[in-house]
Structures are given as C-alpha cells and as structure tokens.
Write a protein that holds these residues in place. Sequence first.
Motif, mmCIF file in Angstrom:
data_model
loop_
_atom_site.group_PDB
_atom_site.id
_atom_site.type_symbol
_atom_site.label_atom_id
_atom_site.label_comp_id
_atom_site.label_asym_id
_atom_site.label_seq_id
_atom_site.Cartn_x
_atom_site.Cartn_y
_atom_site.Cartn_z
ATOM 1 N N TYR A 1 0.819 -1.208 0.000
ATOM 2 C CA TYR A 1 0.000 0.000 0.000
ATOM 3 C C TYR A 1 0.858 1.266 0.000
ATOM 4 N N LEU A 2 1.981 1.230 0.690
ATOM 5 C CA LEU A 2 2.871 2.390 0.693
ATOM 6 C C LEU A 2 3.422 2.638 -0.704
ATOM 7 N N TYR A 3 3.832 1.567 -1.377
ATOM 8 C CA TYR A 3 4.347 1.685 -2.741
ATOM 9 C C TYR A 3 3.263 2.193 -3.693
ATOM 10 N N THR B 1 4.404 5.512 10.342
ATOM 11 C CA THR B 1 4.342 5.878 8.918
ATOM 12 C C THR B 1 2.903 5.908 8.426
ATOM 13 N N ILE B 2 2.110 4.903 8.792
ATOM 14 C CA ILE B 2 0.702 4.861 8.400
ATOM 15 C C ILE B 2 -0.037 6.075 8.950
ATOM 16 N N PHE B 3 0.227 6.402 10.196
ATOM 17 C CA PHE B 3 -0.439 7.549 10.823
ATOM 18 C C PHE B 3 -0.130 8.828 10.048
ATOM 19 N N ARG B 4 1.104 8.995 9.663
ATOM 20 C CA ARG B 4 1.479 10.197 8.902
ATOM 21 C C ARG B 4 0.783 10.243 7.551
ATOM 22 N N ILE B 5 0.727 9.093 6.886
ATOM 23 C CA ILE B 5 0.083 9.053 5.568
ATOM 24 C C ILE B 5 -1.415 9.313 5.692
ATOM 25 N N ALA B 6 -2.038 8.628 6.655
ATOM 26 C CA ALA B 6 -3.493 8.681 6.759
ATOM 27 C C ALA B 6 -3.995 10.033 7.256
ATOM 28 N N ARG C 1 3.979 14.251 2.240
ATOM 29 C CA ARG C 1 4.448 14.374 0.870
ATOM 30 C C ARG C 1 5.494 15.470 0.751
ATOM 31 N N LYS C 2 5.273 16.580 1.424
ATOM 32 C CA LYS C 2 6.187 17.718 1.307
ATOM 33 C C LYS C 2 7.567 17.394 1.853
ATOM 34 N N ILE C 3 7.629 16.646 2.929
ATOM 35 C CA ILE C 3 8.942 16.362 3.503
ATOM 36 C C ILE C 3 9.566 15.107 2.887
ATOM 37 N N LYS C 4 8.908 14.593 1.830
ATOM 38 C CA LYS C 4 9.475 13.533 0.994
ATOM 39 C C LYS C 4 9.840 12.278 1.778
ATOM 40 N N LEU C 5 8.925 11.871 2.619
ATOM 41 C CA LEU C 5 9.173 10.638 3.361
ATOM 42 C C LEU C 5 8.684 9.403 2.618
ATOM 43 N N LEU C 6 7.926 9.623 1.530
ATOM 44 C CA LEU C 6 7.479 8.474 0.753
ATOM 45 C C LEU C 6 8.631 7.992 -0.115
ATOM 46 N N ARG C 7 9.146 6.839 0.192
ATOM 47 C CA ARG C 7 10.261 6.276 -0.553
ATOM 48 C C ARG C 7 9.834 4.921 -1.058
#
Length: 327
Positions: free
Chosen positions: A260-262, A302-307, A314-320
């Motif tokens: 789901y992260l990908y 990580t899920i908490f931040r995304i949700a 997205r702005k701090i570019k943590l999605l890798r």
Amino acid sequence: MNKISIIIPIYNVEQYLPQCLDSIINQTYKNLEIILINDGSTDNSGKICDNYAKVDNRIHVFHKKNEGVSSARNLGLEKCTGDFIGFIDPDDFIELNMYELLYNEQQKTNADIVWSNYCFYYSLNKKIPGEITSNITYNLFNIIEKNNFYSDLFYKYQMKAYLVNKLYKKELFSNIKFPYKKTFEDLFIFIYLISKAAKISFINKILYYYRQRDNSICNQNNTHSIFNPDMIEAYIKSSIDYKYFSGNNRISNLLLFNTYLYTLKNILFYQQRNIYQLEEKYIISQLKLLLKTNIPLKNKITIFRIAYFPNLYRKIKLLRHPKLIKK
C-alpha cells in the motif's frame, strides 16, 4: 515416462527465438510437448515457429491475433495434453538438462511444483543469480513447514512470482486462467496457484536464463515515468492473497504495508491526483486498517502520517520506494 508440456507465448522475438527453441528441443528429457503460441507477430517469429515444427514433431504451432501474453498462455493451457506443465518466455533460454532435473526431483519428492534457481542474463560477461541457496522441500500440509514456506517466500525468495523456472503438475491449473490483456499476469495468479500445492521443492541449480533487454514489456512498464495500473493491481491482489493463504500474521501485514505504501507513492507522485482520487482514498482506508494489526511501531507511525497528514508527509518527501524489512 510422463509427458511435459512446455508453453511458449511468442511475439516479435525473431532475434532470440532460435536460441530459445534450440535449448528446448535439445533437452535431455525427451518426452516433451512443445506448444508455440504465435500471438500475431509482425516479424519472422511465426515463420521460425513453422520451420522448427517441420523438423521436430513434438512442436505444435498455433497462430492467433495479437491479444497479449495472457491470452497466449491461456490458449497453451487449453491445447496442452501433458502430465506436467512448464513455461518459457521466447527471449530466454534454459540449460539442456533443466527438465530432466526438475522431473527427477518431482519423482523423488512427489512435489506439485519444482522450483529451480535462475539467472538474470545481460550478456556472456554479466549474469546475476536468483535467490535460491539450498535444496529444500516444503510439505504444506504440515503447519510448521507451511509457515516456514510463507516466511521464506517473503524473506528469502523475495516474493518472486516468475512462472518460468518451474515444473507444475497440470491439475494445479484447473480453474486458473491468466487475466486477459494484463501485464504482470503471473503476479495476478501466483499466490493462488501455489496455495493449491501440497508440496513444493526447490533446486539450488541455475537452470533458467532470464534475458534482460531494454525493450521488453515489463521493462517498458517499469520505468519511473510510467504509472502502470496493472502492476499496482497485481501487487495488491498478490499481497491480499498472501495474507489470506498464509494467515493474519506479522509478515502478511508487513507485505500489505509495503504494497500500500508503494501504491500510494505511485498515485501521489507519478500521475495527476484528480485522476486517482478513488484509488488514493482506498489505499488510505486500507492503511488505517493496518494500524490495528501487529506490524512494528515504526510502520504504524508511517501509516499515521500518511493517513492523517498526507500533505505534510508528501512535502517532507518521506514516501520512498519500500524495501522488504529484514528479520
């Protein structure tokens, strides 16, 4: 001696097809049925198939309009009459004793699937071997061995869903069809297929050479500039199937988390978000459900931040690009 049906879907591979076919017709295991499905090739691939059929009566050629590799493989499954099935891609090639070794292992263990090591083949001077490092047989009727298999599938074999480096009992493919006009078609059926097996054996020998070329379908669809819905859908289905057949455990939850992260990363970065709003909402809803499972705390953060803070995240570019989390 049992018959092995080898199914080869073919489309515009005239440069590589003779090497592929030579490696098959010269197998040390002779009782083969070689099914060539010419999927509307516009080069000389169809003629090459017909010429080989003239000199080897084990070869059966079927010409059809171009509908993709799934359609070609499904036709091969309809036409095959062997006790066992193998798949080969037409730009690859195999060791001359591949099917003898796979068959002998099957006879020794009565495995439903025999799984050999493979090699990514770039040139004579550049080969990268696959993940198999030992000979092992898993009895999936034994709960401990089943758990070990699904754990090894995730950690050791890295969820590789290749069809081509294996020998299958034909009955495994009853009621299984490849999805029509989909890329990554093997990933769509992979977990469901192996879930039907009672025993799976691995051979630590490189028997299959998986040619890497820039203009292949998968390499075209894997470029960072292309969002591929088939790939995303296949990853999600495979991960959900894994969770269903392996059970609700830490590994299956980690796999879903990575998937789901990908997926969310692709939706957010590679396409206009207004096109994929429904997909994004679905992914976020699934990530929220994962908050309730037994994955590590850092993944829950990580899920908490995304949700709940997707814009900040997205702005701090943590999605890798997610990597499989090691033990």
